[in-house]
Structure formats: C-alpha cells, structure tokens
Enzyme design. Structure first.
Site, mmCIF file in Angstrom:
data_model
loop_
_atom_site.group_PDB
_atom_site.id
_atom_site.type_symbol
_atom_site.label_atom_id
_atom_site.label_comp_id
_atom_site.label_asym_id
_atom_site.label_seq_id
_atom_site.Cartn_x
_atom_site.Cartn_y
_atom_site.Cartn_z
ATOM 1 N N ASP A 63 -19.974 -6.214 -60.014
ATOM 2 C CA ASP A 63 -20.202 -4.787 -59.811
ATOM 3 C C ASP A 63 -21.660 -4.397 -59.986
ATOM 4 O O ASP A 63 -22.389 -5.000 -60.773
ATOM 5 C CB ASP A 63 -19.370 -3.985 -60.819
ATOM 6 C CG ASP A 63 -17.877 -4.204 -60.643
ATOM 7 O OD1 ASP A 63 -17.401 -4.128 -59.502
ATOM 8 O OD2 ASP A 63 -17.199 -4.459 -61.656
ATOM 9 N N CYS B 204 -27.162 -8.712 -65.584
ATOM 10 C CA CYS B 204 -28.093 -9.660 -64.981
ATOM 11 C C CYS B 204 -28.403 -9.139 -63.585
ATOM 12 O O CYS B 204 -28.110 -7.992 -63.265
ATOM 13 C CB CYS B 204 -27.540 -11.079 -64.976
ATOM 14 S SG CYS B 204 -26.122 -11.308 -63.906
ATOM 15 N N THR B 205 -28.947 -9.969 -62.764
ATOM 16 C CA THR B 205 -29.295 -9.519 -61.435
ATOM 17 C C THR B 205 -28.092 -9.573 -60.499
ATOM 18 O O THR B 205 -27.649 -8.561 -59.977
ATOM 19 C CB THR B 205 -30.473 -10.350 -60.866
ATOM 20 O OG1 THR B 205 -31.554 -10.298 -61.789
ATOM 21 C CG2 THR B 205 -30.926 -9.791 -59.532
ATOM 22 N N GLY B 206 -27.520 -10.771 -60.303
ATOM 23 C CA GLY B 206 -26.454 -10.939 -59.317
ATOM 24 C C GLY B 206 -25.046 -10.691 -59.817
ATOM 25 O O GLY B 206 -24.131 -10.500 -59.019
ATOM 26 N N ASN B 207 -24.828 -10.726 -61.127
ATOM 27 C CA ASN B 207 -23.509 -10.527 -61.735
ATOM 28 C C ASN B 207 -22.464 -11.470 -61.139
ATOM 29 O O ASN B 207 -21.344 -11.082 -60.855
ATOM 30 C CB ASN B 207 -23.068 -9.062 -61.609
ATOM 31 C CG ASN B 207 -21.824 -8.728 -62.417
ATOM 32 O OD1 ASN B 207 -20.945 -8.024 -61.930
ATOM 33 N ND2 ASN B 207 -21.723 -9.215 -63.627
ATOM 34 N N SER B 208 -22.866 -12.728 -60.978
ATOM 35 C CA SER B 208 -21.925 -13.698 -60.411
ATOM 36 C C SER B 208 -21.702 -14.907 -61.311
ATOM 37 O O SER B 208 -20.737 -15.630 -61.124
ATOM 38 C CB SER B 208 -22.421 -14.188 -59.046
ATOM 39 O OG SER B 208 -23.619 -14.922 -59.195
ATOM 40 N N CYS B 209 -22.562 -15.116 -62.303
ATOM 41 C CA CYS B 209 -22.492 -16.359 -63.072
ATOM 42 C C CYS B 209 -22.683 -16.129 -64.574
ATOM 43 O O CYS B 209 -21.717 -16.052 -65.321
ATOM 44 C CB CYS B 209 -23.534 -17.328 -62.517
ATOM 45 S SG CYS B 209 -23.420 -18.982 -63.180
ATOM 46 N N ARG B 210 -23.927 -16.017 -65.043
ATOM 47 C CA ARG B 210 -24.199 -15.923 -66.481
ATOM 48 C C ARG B 210 -23.551 -14.712 -67.129
ATOM 49 O O ARG B 210 -22.914 -14.827 -68.180
ATOM 50 C CB ARG B 210 -25.714 -15.901 -66.740
ATOM 51 C CG ARG B 210 -26.379 -17.201 -66.380
ATOM 52 C CD ARG B 210 -27.870 -17.047 -66.325
ATOM 53 N NE ARG B 210 -28.214 -16.190 -65.181
ATOM 54 C CZ ARG B 210 -29.445 -15.851 -64.840
ATOM 55 N NH1 ARG B 210 -30.460 -16.265 -65.565
ATOM 56 N NH2 ARG B 210 -29.673 -15.092 -63.784
ATOM 57 N N SER B 211 -23.717 -13.555 -66.539
ATOM 58 C CA SER B 211 -23.130 -12.347 -67.126
ATOM 59 C C SER B 211 -21.614 -12.413 -67.115
ATOM 60 O O SER B 211 -20.952 -11.925 -68.035
ATOM 61 C CB SER B 211 -23.608 -11.093 -66.389
ATOM 62 O OG SER B 211 -23.317 -11.179 -65.007
ATOM 63 N N CYS C 294 -35.451 -9.283 -65.533
ATOM 64 C CA CYS C 294 -34.361 -8.640 -66.251
ATOM 65 C C CYS C 294 -34.212 -7.208 -65.778
ATOM 66 O O CYS C 294 -35.193 -6.490 -65.661
ATOM 67 C CB CYS C 294 -34.631 -8.638 -67.749
ATOM 68 S SG CYS C 294 -34.423 -10.250 -68.485
ATOM 69 N N THR D 233 -14.782 -8.815 -61.398
ATOM 70 C CA THR D 233 -15.441 -8.362 -60.174
ATOM 71 C C THR D 233 -16.941 -8.309 -60.405
ATOM 72 O O THR D 233 -17.401 -8.105 -61.533
ATOM 73 C CB THR D 233 -14.925 -6.972 -59.749
ATOM 74 O OG1 THR D 233 -15.128 -6.054 -60.829
ATOM 75 C CG2 THR D 233 -13.445 -7.026 -59.383
ATOM 76 N N SER E 144 -19.392 -6.269 -67.150
ATOM 77 C CA SER E 144 -20.638 -6.897 -66.727
ATOM 78 C C SER E 144 -21.024 -6.317 -65.381
ATOM 79 O O SER E 144 -20.178 -5.856 -64.615
ATOM 80 C CB SER E 144 -20.509 -8.421 -66.661
ATOM 81 O OG SER E 144 -19.493 -8.804 -65.767
ATOM 82 N N CYS F 12 -30.639 -12.530 -68.234
ATOM 83 C CA CYS F 12 -31.511 -13.247 -67.313
ATOM 84 C C CYS F 12 -32.382 -14.216 -68.111
ATOM 85 O O CYS F 12 -32.615 -14.025 -69.295
ATOM 86 C CB CYS F 12 -32.346 -12.282 -66.497
ATOM 87 S SG CYS F 12 -33.149 -11.005 -67.472
ATOM 88 N N ASP G 283 -30.436 -19.922 -64.970
ATOM 89 C CA ASP G 283 -29.402 -19.663 -63.978
ATOM 90 C C ASP G 283 -28.943 -20.995 -63.386
ATOM 91 O O ASP G 283 -29.679 -21.613 -62.622
ATOM 92 C CB ASP G 283 -29.934 -18.755 -62.870
ATOM 93 C CG ASP G 283 -28.862 -18.319 -61.897
ATOM 94 O OD1 ASP G 283 -27.738 -18.861 -61.945
ATOM 95 O OD2 ASP G 283 -29.147 -17.425 -61.080
#
Length: 143
Positions: A62, A7-14, A86, A60, A32, A79, A103
């Site tokens: 990344d 995903c974009t931020g790699n903090s939530c969905r992924s 995406c 983490t 992820s 995304c 998101d």
C-alpha cells in the site's frame, strides 16, 4: 498500540518486519506502506517468511498516503544502504525510528546466493524487531 513500517516499495523488508512484529504480539495494530508501493509482495519474501511459519501472503503493498490521516505510536523506516532513500512520513506520529536493512531483492548472482540474501536479511529483521519489541514496545503496553 499502532505501528507503521515504511520503505520505498513495500514489497519485501517492510512486509517481513510487519509479519514479525504482528507475530510477536497480536494486540498491536501493524501496517506497512511504501512511498512508491509496488502493488505486490516479493515472492521470495513470502517464501522466506513461510519457511519459518509466518504467512505474509495475504498482506497488501500500500501507498503511504493511505495512512497519513491515522495517528501512529511508531513509524519505523527499514530502508538500508546508500542506494535506498528513506521515506519521510508527514502524518501524526509519537516516535519515529530507523532500522535499516539491505534490500535482498537487489541481490544478484546465483539462485543460491540470492536466496541466502533473503534468509540473511529476514533473520536480521527478526532479531532487530524482536529487540525493539522487548526493549521499547512491550514495556509501553503495560503503562
């Protein structure tokens, strides 16, 4: 079997998708990443997953660059709506898939509403990745 979830931020969905897929089958290598990795996980995503017994607190956030030299069986983008772009993955991959989700970190309103969005999206991710696992990934593990 190696799966990269992007995903974009790699903090939530992924991160939630990563946690679910790894919980379905410990023999799969799941990672992820994000094109603009935030460097940290969303606290509400961690809490939403912990609520159902999946600990992603050790994950983490990344950059996708870390994974470009690896060969992947699947690269899956998660995304969602029109506000998300995406990421494109330029590394070696056998199969690219897109399974989009809203998101929940963009939700606004009351604390209760925001939390309900995290739960809704978490459950959508679980259902979609469970289906993917049983219909596509698990059958290929037997080959």
């Amino acid at each position: 079997m190696k799966v990269l979830i992007l995903c974009t931020g790699n903090s939530c969905r992924s991160q939630m998708a990563h946690g679910f897929l790894q919980s379905f089958d410990k023999t799969i290598t799941v990672c992820s990443a994000g094109t603009e990795a935030s460097g940290k996980l969303n606290d509400k995503a961690i809490k939403a997953m912990a609520e159902i017994g999946i600990d992603i607190s050790h994950h983490t956030s990344d950059s996708v660059d870390k994974f470009l030299a690896t060969d992947w069986d699947y690269v899956i983008t998660v995304c969602g709506g029109a506000n998300d772009s995406c990421p494109a993955f330029m590394g070696k991959v056998k199969q690219r898939l897109h399974i989009g989700f809203d998101d929940p970190s963009n939700a606004s309103g009351t604390d209760e509403f925001i939390w309900s969005e995290f739960i809704r999206v978490r459950n959508e991710i679980k259902n979609a990745f469970l289906k993917l696992y049983f219909e596509e990934i698990k059958p290929t593990l037997r080959e």
